[in-house]
Design an enzyme around this catalytic site. Structure first.
Site, short mmCIF file in Angstrom:
data_model
loop_
_atom_site.label_atom_id
_atom_site.label_comp_id
_atom_site.label_asym_id
_atom_site.label_seq_id
_atom_site.Cartn_x
_atom_site.Cartn_y
_atom_site.Cartn_z
CE LYS A 94 67.54 48.20 113.90
NZ LYS A 94 68.06 47.02 113.09
CE1 TYR A 129 63.88 46.11 116.74
CE2 TYR A 129 66.07 45.38 116.09
CZ TYR A 129 64.79 45.76 115.76
OH TYR A 129 64.41 45.80 114.45
P1 NAD Z 1 69.71 44.91 102.86
O1 NAD Z 1 71.18 44.87 102.65
O2 NAD Z 1 68.92 43.69 102.53
O3 NAD Z 1 69.06 46.12 102.07
C1 NAD Z 1 69.74 47.34 101.83
C2 NAD Z 1 69.47 47.83 100.44
O4 NAD Z 1 70.31 48.96 100.20
C3 NAD Z 1 69.77 46.78 99.35
O5 NAD Z 1 68.76 46.78 98.38
C4 NAD Z 1 71.07 47.30 98.75
O6 NAD Z 1 71.20 46.97 97.37
C5 NAD Z 1 70.92 48.79 98.93
N1 NAD Z 1 72.20 49.50 98.90
C6 NAD Z 1 72.40 50.67 98.28
N2 NAD Z 1 73.66 51.06 98.39
C7 NAD Z 1 74.30 50.08 99.04
C8 NAD Z 1 75.65 49.90 99.43
N3 NAD Z 1 76.59 50.83 99.18
N4 NAD Z 1 75.96 48.79 100.10
C9 NAD Z 1 75.03 47.86 100.41
N5 NAD Z 1 73.71 47.98 100.06
C10 NAD Z 1 73.38 49.09 99.38
O7 NAD Z 1 69.47 45.30 104.39
P2 NAD Z 1 68.11 45.22 105.21
O8 NAD Z 1 68.16 44.05 106.10
O9 NAD Z 1 66.95 45.40 104.32
O10 NAD Z 1 68.27 46.51 106.16
C11 NAD Z 1 68.02 47.82 105.70
C12 NAD Z 1 67.77 48.74 106.90
O11 NAD Z 1 66.64 48.28 107.62
C13 NAD Z 1 68.90 48.79 107.94
O12 NAD Z 1 69.01 50.09 108.43
C14 NAD Z 1 68.45 47.86 109.03
O13 NAD Z 1 68.97 48.19 110.28
C15 NAD Z 1 66.96 48.06 108.99
N6 NAD Z 1 66.20 46.90 109.46
C16 NAD Z 1 65.21 47.08 110.36
C17 NAD Z 1 64.45 46.02 110.79
C18 NAD Z 1 63.29 46.24 111.70
O14 NAD Z 1 62.75 45.27 112.23
N7 NAD Z 1 62.86 47.47 111.90
C19 NAD Z 1 64.72 44.73 110.32
C20 NAD Z 1 65.75 44.56 109.38
C21 NAD Z 1 66.48 45.67 108.96
#
Ligand code: NAD
Length: 405
Positions: A147, A235
């Site tokens: 999401k 959410y």
């Molecule tokens: P994050 O930034 O920690 O992870 C994203 C990953 O994508 C990283 O490994 C990053 O290196 C990579 N990436 C690849 N291309 C990129 C770019 N151009 N710019 C930035 N990063 C790039 O983020 P996250 O917190 O892991 O979130 C990832 C997804 O998960 C999002 O869509 C977020 O909304 C979702 N999320 C959901 C929940 C949940 O409870 N369901 C919780 C947190 C995050």
């Protein structure tokens, strides 16, 4: 009849009934296996677990999803996809995957030839969800996408169209649809325990930290599609709809953003909104990236009040019941929400469970978040629309959770 058996009976009944259309032509009617666990759950042997490729090795993937496979009953890690080869090799090795199970964004489409992968789980920044979902679907894989589904309505529609064209499943990772507190509240509301619901209040926010890479893209409008609203507010938008099991027909919103705060160059900070529902219920929602952490909601009915605070954390969610006889703080079973969600997806792929958090469900939130942003941009203009969506499967009716994990 014990609670466990009655829950299981509910699961089987609803599998056969409410979800019949979703299951038509599948193997869903199979009798449960003898090694079935509590509440209708099956623990599959390793060889029968559904294989997942995790795309994006960031905070959520590394801290929650990959560790979650240890608690999964029917899902296993099969591959990782990352732009950082060293990290990808390390994560693969730590999880017992061979070098052949490591993909980059460039050779990602080769997953088409990898039978170890049945589901691709997209855990990338929001702006990348559409591209990587569509590429996975074209490669013949099912997709579980984090999401919010996308950063705009058009991308969400394209993802749904791609799934239809590929004849593959697209599920949005709304973990709250499969989580004990949320299911308990949904069931109490549906059973009339608080009388007719009149008001839903959802408050979802936290302090964004621009020194963290995972918050930098969240504060960028192009990559997040809406700052706090897209990250946390979604959410509340989703909860108001599943708590009431109906869809809003009017939206009004206001925003308050300190443009001197370097975090808010392209996104709004605090947004509050109201949804009016056909039943006459109203939702007051809020989200912010400059507030103390909150993921709370309450449903106020004619005769009682249900308070989830927190209602949407990964663990430790607490329910308070006001204005009713009985337990004031019913015990909420703690589960690994990510394992649970992946196992649900795996059962969808097997044809053993109906799709609950569909692409259309994600699209509806995209439409409503657009309405919120449009209304706020116009200083609180009322946006009226039917938006045309009706949920096919009520999670309260079909999703069961185990008593313990
Ligand atoms: P994050 O930034 O920690 O992870 C994203 C990953 O994508 C990283 O490994 C990053 O290196 C990579 N990436 C690849 N291309 C990129 C770019 N151009 N710019 C930035 N990063 C790039 O983020 P996250 O917190 O892991 O979130 C990832 C997804 O998960 C999002 O869509 C977020 O909304 C979702 N999320 C959901 C929940 C949940 O409870 N369901 C919780 C947190 C995050």
């Amino acid at each position: 009849m014990t609670e466990e058996i009655s829950r299981r009976t509910l699961f089987e009944m609803t599998m056969a009934g409410a979800s019949a259309a979703a299951l038509a032509g599948t193997a869903a009617a199979q009798t449960p296996r003898p090694d079935e666990g509590p509440a209708g759950w099956v623990r599959y042997p390793e060889s029968e677990k559904v294989g997942y490729a995790i795309v994006g090795l960031g905070k959520l993937a590394l801290e929650e999803i990959i560790p979650g496979f240890k608690n999964a009953r029917g899902s296993k890690l099969a591959a990782v996809v990352s732009g950082d080869p060293a990290k990808a090799r390390r994560v693969a090795a730590e999880n017992g995957l061979p070098a052949t199970a490591v993909y980059s964004y460039e050779n990602y489409d080769r997953i088409a030839n990898d039978p170890r992968i049945q589901v691709v789980y997209i855990v990338l920044p929001n702006s990348m969800h559409a591209e990587y979902t569509i590429r996975a679907l074209k490669a013949g894989k099912h997709v579980l996408c984090e999401k919010p589904m996308a950063t705009n309505v058009a991308d969400a529609e394209a993802m749904i169209a791609a799934a239809r064209q590929a004849n593959r499943k697209l599920m949005i990772a709304y973990r709250c649809h499969y989580e004990p507190l949320n299911l308990e509240v949904m069931r109490r509301v549906r059973a009339g325990a608080i009388g007719k619901p009149r008001l839903v209040v959802t408050n979802m926010g936290r302090q964004a930290d621009p020194t963290q890479s995972f918050d930098r893209w969240r504060l960028d409008m192009a990559m997040s599609g809406g700052g706090a609203l897209a990250d946390m507010g979604v959410y509340g938008v989703n909860a108001a709809r599943y708590l009431l099991n109906e869809e809003p027909t009017e939206v009004q919103a206001w925003s308050s953003t300190d443009r001197s705060d370097p975090r808010f160059k392209s996104t709004e900070d605090l947004i509050v909104w109201q949804f009016r529902f056909p039943s006459g219920a109203i939702c007051n929602g809020s989200t912010s990236f400059s507030c103390s952490p909150t993921m709370a909601y309450e449903v106020i009915g004619e005769t009682g009040r249900l308070v989830g605070d927190p209602a949407a954390f990964y663990g430790g969610n607490r329910l308070r019941v006001e204005g009713q006889p009985g337990e004031r703080e019913p015990k909420i079973v703690q589960i690994d929400q990510f394992a649970r969600e992946m196992d649900w997806m795996s059962d969808v792929v097997r044809g053993r469970a109906p799709m609950v958090s569909t692409g259309e469900e994600g699209l509806q939130d995209m439409r409503l978040m657009k309405a919120i942003m449009d209304s706020a941009a116009q200083g609180g203009a009322t946006i009226k629309s039917d938006w045309g969506y009706r949920r096919a499967v009520d999670p309260a009716a079909v999703v069961d959770v185990p008593r313990a994990v």
